[in-house]
Enzyme design. Structure first.
Site, PDB file in Angstrom:
ATOM      1  N   PHE A 152      -7.605   0.506  -3.444  1.00 48.64           N
ATOM      2  CA  PHE A 152      -8.300  -0.636  -4.040  1.00 48.64           C
ATOM      3  C   PHE A 152      -7.384  -1.415  -4.977  1.00 48.64           C
ATOM      4  O   PHE A 152      -7.835  -2.082  -5.888  1.00 48.64           O
ATOM      5  CB  PHE A 152      -9.546  -0.152  -4.806  1.00 48.64           C
ATOM      6  CG  PHE A 152     -10.523   0.564  -3.923  1.00 48.64           C
ATOM      7  CD1 PHE A 152     -11.422  -0.146  -3.140  1.00 48.64           C
ATOM      8  CD2 PHE A 152     -10.539   1.951  -3.845  1.00 48.64           C
ATOM      9  CE1 PHE A 152     -12.323   0.497  -2.305  1.00 48.64           C
ATOM     10  CE2 PHE A 152     -11.438   2.616  -3.007  1.00 48.64           C
ATOM     11  CZ  PHE A 152     -12.330   1.882  -2.232  1.00 48.64           C
ATOM     12  N   CYS A 206      -5.764  -9.409   1.496  1.00 48.07           N
ATOM     13  CA  CYS A 206      -6.954  -8.575   1.744  1.00 48.07           C
ATOM     14  C   CYS A 206      -8.236  -9.355   1.986  1.00 48.07           C
ATOM     15  O   CYS A 206      -8.851  -9.214   3.051  1.00 48.07           O
ATOM     16  CB  CYS A 206      -7.161  -7.625   0.569  1.00 48.07           C
ATOM     17  SG  CYS A 206      -5.937  -6.317   0.547  1.00 48.07           S
ATOM     18  N   PHE A 240     -14.469 -11.685 -11.537  1.00 46.70           N
ATOM     19  CA  PHE A 240     -14.552 -12.380 -10.240  1.00 46.70           C
ATOM     20  C   PHE A 240     -15.600 -13.489 -10.247  1.00 46.70           C
ATOM     21  O   PHE A 240     -16.271 -13.746  -9.269  1.00 46.70           O
ATOM     22  CB  PHE A 240     -14.770 -11.380  -9.084  1.00 46.70           C
ATOM     23  CG  PHE A 240     -13.471 -10.711  -8.745  1.00 46.70           C
ATOM     24  CD1 PHE A 240     -12.959  -9.729  -9.573  1.00 46.70           C
ATOM     25  CD2 PHE A 240     -12.731 -11.108  -7.656  1.00 46.70           C
ATOM     26  CE1 PHE A 240     -11.734  -9.159  -9.308  1.00 46.70           C
ATOM     27  CE2 PHE A 240     -11.504 -10.542  -7.383  1.00 46.70           C
ATOM     28  CZ  PHE A 240     -11.008  -9.565  -8.211  1.00 46.70           C
ATOM     29  N   LEU A 241     -15.715 -14.126 -11.396  1.00 51.61           N
ATOM     30  CA  LEU A 241     -16.608 -15.281 -11.516  1.00 51.61           C
ATOM     31  C   LEU A 241     -15.798 -16.506 -11.915  1.00 51.61           C
ATOM     32  O   LEU A 241     -16.320 -17.424 -12.527  1.00 51.61           O
ATOM     33  CB  LEU A 241     -17.676 -15.020 -12.580  1.00 51.61           C
ATOM     34  CG  LEU A 241     -18.947 -14.282 -12.151  1.00 51.61           C
ATOM     35  CD1 LEU A 241     -19.958 -14.270 -13.278  1.00 51.61           C
ATOM     36  CD2 LEU A 241     -19.574 -14.916 -10.898  1.00 51.61           C
ATOM     37  N   LYS A 242     -14.506 -16.478 -11.586  1.00 51.86           N
ATOM     38  CA  LYS A 242     -13.668 -17.600 -11.989  1.00 51.86           C
ATOM     39  C   LYS A 242     -13.631 -18.606 -10.841  1.00 51.86           C
ATOM     40  O   LYS A 242     -13.163 -18.296  -9.755  1.00 51.86           O
ATOM     41  CB  LYS A 242     -12.254 -17.083 -12.299  1.00 51.86           C
ATOM     42  CG  LYS A 242     -11.472 -18.009 -13.146  1.00 51.86           C
ATOM     43  CD  LYS A 242     -10.243 -17.315 -13.725  1.00 51.86           C
ATOM     44  CE  LYS A 242      -9.339 -18.329 -14.364  1.00 51.86           C
ATOM     45  NZ  LYS A 242      -8.729 -19.231 -13.401  1.00 51.86           N
ATOM     46  N   ARG A 259       0.547 -15.094   1.466  1.00 52.07           N
ATOM     47  CA  ARG A 259      -0.375 -14.917   2.581  1.00 52.07           C
ATOM     48  C   ARG A 259      -1.743 -15.543   2.291  1.00 52.07           C
ATOM     49  O   ARG A 259      -2.359 -15.257   1.275  1.00 52.07           O
ATOM     50  CB  ARG A 259      -0.534 -13.420   2.922  1.00 52.07           C
ATOM     51  CG  ARG A 259       0.628 -12.908   3.750  1.00 52.07           C
ATOM     52  CD  ARG A 259       0.500 -11.442   4.004  1.00 52.07           C
ATOM     53  NE  ARG A 259       0.821 -10.651   2.831  1.00 52.07           N
ATOM     54  CZ  ARG A 259       0.784  -9.316   2.808  1.00 52.07           C
ATOM     55  NH1 ARG A 259       0.415  -8.649   3.873  1.00 52.07           N
ATOM     56  NH2 ARG A 259       1.122  -8.660   1.712  1.00 52.07           N
ATOM     57  N   LYS A 281      14.591  -2.676   4.355  1.00 48.93           N
ATOM     58  CA  LYS A 281      13.739  -2.215   3.241  1.00 48.93           C
ATOM     59  C   LYS A 281      14.219  -0.850   2.738  1.00 48.93           C
ATOM     60  O   LYS A 281      14.312  -0.619   1.526  1.00 48.93           O
ATOM     61  CB  LYS A 281      12.287  -2.075   3.715  1.00 48.93           C
ATOM     62  CG  LYS A 281      11.513  -3.356   3.731  1.00 48.93           C
ATOM     63  CD  LYS A 281      10.059  -3.006   4.008  1.00 48.93           C
ATOM     64  CE  LYS A 281       9.202  -4.235   4.100  1.00 48.93           C
ATOM     65  NZ  LYS A 281       7.840  -3.892   4.505  1.00 48.93           N
ATOM     66  N   GLY A 286     -12.452 -21.771  -8.582  1.00 50.77           N
ATOM     67  CA  GLY A 286     -11.101 -22.241  -8.272  1.00 50.77           C
ATOM     68  C   GLY A 286     -11.059 -22.869  -6.905  1.00 50.77           C
ATOM     69  O   GLY A 286     -12.052 -23.459  -6.441  1.00 50.77           O
ATOM     70  N   VAL A 334       0.833  -1.202   0.000  1.00 52.84           N
ATOM     71  CA  VAL A 334       0.000   0.000   0.000  1.00 52.84           C
ATOM     72  C   VAL A 334       0.873   1.259   0.000  1.00 52.84           C
ATOM     73  O   VAL A 334       0.743   2.134  -0.862  1.00 52.84           O
ATOM     74  CB  VAL A 334      -0.957  -0.001   1.216  1.00 52.84           C
ATOM     75  CG1 VAL A 334      -1.731   1.299   1.294  1.00 52.84           C
ATOM     76  CG2 VAL A 334      -1.911  -1.177   1.127  1.00 52.84           C
TER      77      VAL A 334
END
Ligand code: UDX
Length: 429
Positions: A148, A259, A248-250, A326, A35, A252, A11
Site C-alpha cells: 500500500f 496505481c 484525499f479530499l484535495k 505515468r 538496474k 485538483g 514495489v
C-alpha cells in the site's frame, strides 16, 4: 530469514530494502542488467526518498543479481514485478507469469511465493493451480500480500503501515509470514489474515475508494465554482467528520501515477468480464478523465487561438516527490496544447529527463520557473512542488506582460494573486 525479491521497481526494491532493514538477508533479482549494475554500485534506479540511505545502511544484507539460481537460495520469494495496463484496461500478467515459470525451472526446494504485485482477484489461486499442474516435487505455498506504499514516501509507508494483509489458508505459510514480519507486528502494525481473493480485493478496493474520494471532491469543486462556494473551505469542513476524514479530499486536476488509473480500470475490466457493471468506479474514471483537461479548458476559454502562443507548464510529475510521469495529468495538457500548435515551455525539478524521452524537441525545457514563464501568455500549474508553491508570485507580474495563471493544484491564495494584478484561476472557486 533468507528472502528473494523479484523486480527492483518501486514495489520490489522498497520491499527488499525494508526487509533488509528489519534483519533479513535479501536477494533482489531483476532481468534489467542496467538496474542491477546501478544497485551494485549503491545507486537507486528509482527516485525515492531515503532509498540511498537504506541501500547503503543495509548493503551487507542486500545482494543484487540477474541470476535466477537464487530462487533456490531462500525460504520466501516475493514477486514484485509490474502489472501494467493492457490496451483494454486489464492488467498485464505476463511478467508475473514469467517469474512463476522460472520458479518451476530453477527452484527445487519448498518455497513460499508471495505475490506483492497488484494482480486481479483470482490470480493467486490461478498461480497456485499452475504450480500444482507442473508436477513439481517440492511444495510451493502461494500467499497474497498486497502493498500500500505511496511513491515519494514509500519506505516510511512500509515502516508505518496501517496494516499487513496476508491472503492464505495454509497455517505453515501464515506462521512463516508472521515470523518474517515480526518486528512490524511487534511495533503495533495489525496483521490480518484472510483468503487470497479477499486479500487481492483489499488492494483494488482501497485504491478505487481513494480514487473515488478524489473524483468526488473534484466534482464537488466543479459545482462549487458554478454556485460560488469555495471547495477548500468545503473540504476542510467535511474533513473534521472522522467518518469522512480529511485525507484525499484535495481538489485538483485529477489523479495520475502508477496505481490509481491502472487499478480502477483493471477492477472495472474484471467486473465487466464477470457481467457486473461497477458503476461508481466507472464514474470515478470518467470524472477523472474530464478533470485532467480542466486547466486547458479554462485556458481555451481565455485565449481561443493558441497557435504559436508561448504557454508555460509548471510541474509535470503526477505528484511531488517523484520523477514518475505515468498517467500524469500534465501529459494530457501538453498533448492538448501541442494539438493547438502552442509553444509549450516546461519546468519540473526532477521530471524533465523522463519528459524529454517522451517529447524530444517538440517542447522546450527549462531549469527554473522564472526562465520558463518569461514573456509567456499563460502559466498552467500541474504539480504542487514546494518550489512552485513558494515561488515569489510577484514574478509572474514582472516576467509576463499580461499574467494569466491557471493553478490546477491550488498552490496560491486567490485573493493575494488577484490583489497583485494576476489573472488567477484555481480549482473550485
Ligand atoms: C497510491 C496509494 O496512495 C497507495 O496506497 C497505493 O499503494 C499506490 O497508489 P501513489 O500513486 O504513489 O499511491 O500516490 P498518491 O499520493 O496516492 O496520489 C495519487 C494521485 O492522486 C496523485 O496524482 C495526486 O496528485 C492525486 N491526489 C491525491 C489528489 O488529486 N488529491 C488528493 O487529495 C490526493
Amino acid at each position: 530469514m533468507k528472502i528473494t525479491v523479484v523486480g527492483t521497481g518501486y514495489v520490489g526494491l522498497v520491499t527488499g530494502v525494508t526487509l533488509a532493514e528489519i534483519g533479513h538477508y535479501v536477494n533482489c533479482v531483476d532481468i534489467d542488467n542496467n538496474k542491477i549494475d546501478m544497485l551494485k554500485r549503491g545507486l537507486s534506479p528509482i527516485y525515492e526518498k531515503d532509498m540511498d540511505y537504506y541501500l547503503k545502511k543495509n548493503k551487507d544484507r542486500l545482494n543484487f543479481t540477474t541470476d535466477y539460481s537464487v530462487y533456490n537460495d531462500c525460504e520466501i520469494l516475493f514477486i514484485g514485478v509490474g502489472t501494467p495496463e493492457n490496451e483494454d484496461g486489464s492488467a498485464n500478467l505476463s511478467y508475473v507469469k514469467r517469474v512463476c515459470e522460472d520458479i518451476v525451472k530453477y527452484g527445487s526446494k519448498d518455497l513460499i511465493v508471495v505475490i506483492k504485485s497488484t494482480v486481479p482477484i483470482g490470480t493467486n489461486d490461478e498461480i497456485d493451480s499452475y504450480f500444482k499442474s507442473t508436477g513439481l516435487r517440492s511444495k510451493i505455498y502461494v500467499v497474497s500480500n498486497p502493498e500500500f506504499l505511496s511513491q515519494g514516501t514509500a519506505i516510511n509507508d512500509v515502516f508505518n503501515s496501517k496494516r499487513i494483509i496476508i491472503g492464505s489458508n495454509d497455517d505453515y505459510a501464515i506462521q512463516k509470514m508472521k515470523k518474517l514480519y515480526e518486528p512490524f507486528i511487534e511495533s503495533g502494525i495489525p496483521f490480518l489474515v484472510m483468503d487470497r481473493k479477499s486479500s487481492e480485493m483489499v488492494k483494488y478496493a482501497s485504491n478505487s475508494f481513494l480514487a473515488t474520494k478524489i473524483s468526488f471532491i473534484n466534482e464537488i469543486s466543479n459545482l462549487c465554482e458554478v454556485l460560488g462556494a469555495d471547495v477548500n473551505s468545503v473540504a476542510l469542513g467535511m474533513g473534521y467528520d472522522d467518518r469522512i476524514g480529511n485525507k484525499f479530499l484535495k481538489p485538483g486536476i485529477g489523479y495520475g501515477g502508477s496505481c490509481f488509473p491502472k487499478d480502477t480500470k483493471a477492477l472495472v475490466d474484471l467486473a465487466n468480464k464477470n457481467n457486473y457493471n461497477l458503476e461508481i468506479v466507472s464514474s470515478t474514471i470518467s470524472v477523472n478523465e474530464k478533470q485532467k483537461r480542466k486547466c486547458f479548458d479554462i485556458l481555451k476559454g481565455l485565449i481561443n487561438d493558441l497557435n504559436n502562443k508561448d504557454i508555460a507548464i509548471l510541474g509535470v510529475t503526477f505528484k511531488p516527490g517523484t520523477d514518475d510521469l505515468r498517467d500524469s495529468p500534465s501529459l494530457k495538457n501538453i498533448d492538448l496544447l501541442l494539438d493547438e500548435s502552442a509553444n509549450v515551455r516546461v519546468y519540473d525539478p526532477v521530471g524533465l529527463e523522463n519528459l524529454k524521452k517522451m517529447y524530444g524537441d517538440t517542447i522546450k525545457y527549462f531549469n527554473s520557473i522564472s526562465e520558463t514563464i518569461k514573456n509567456c501568455e499563460a502559466v498552467l500549474i500541474m504539480t504542487e512542488w514546494d518550489e512552485i508553491k513558494y515561488y515569489n508570485y510577484s514574478c509572474y507580474k514582472k516576467l509576463m506582460s499580461n499574467p494569466i495563471v491557471i493553478d490546477g493544484r491550488n498552490c496560491y491564495n486567490k485573493k493575494e494573486m488577484k490583489d497583485n494584478g494576476i489573472d488567477y484561476y484555481c480549482i473550485g472557486g
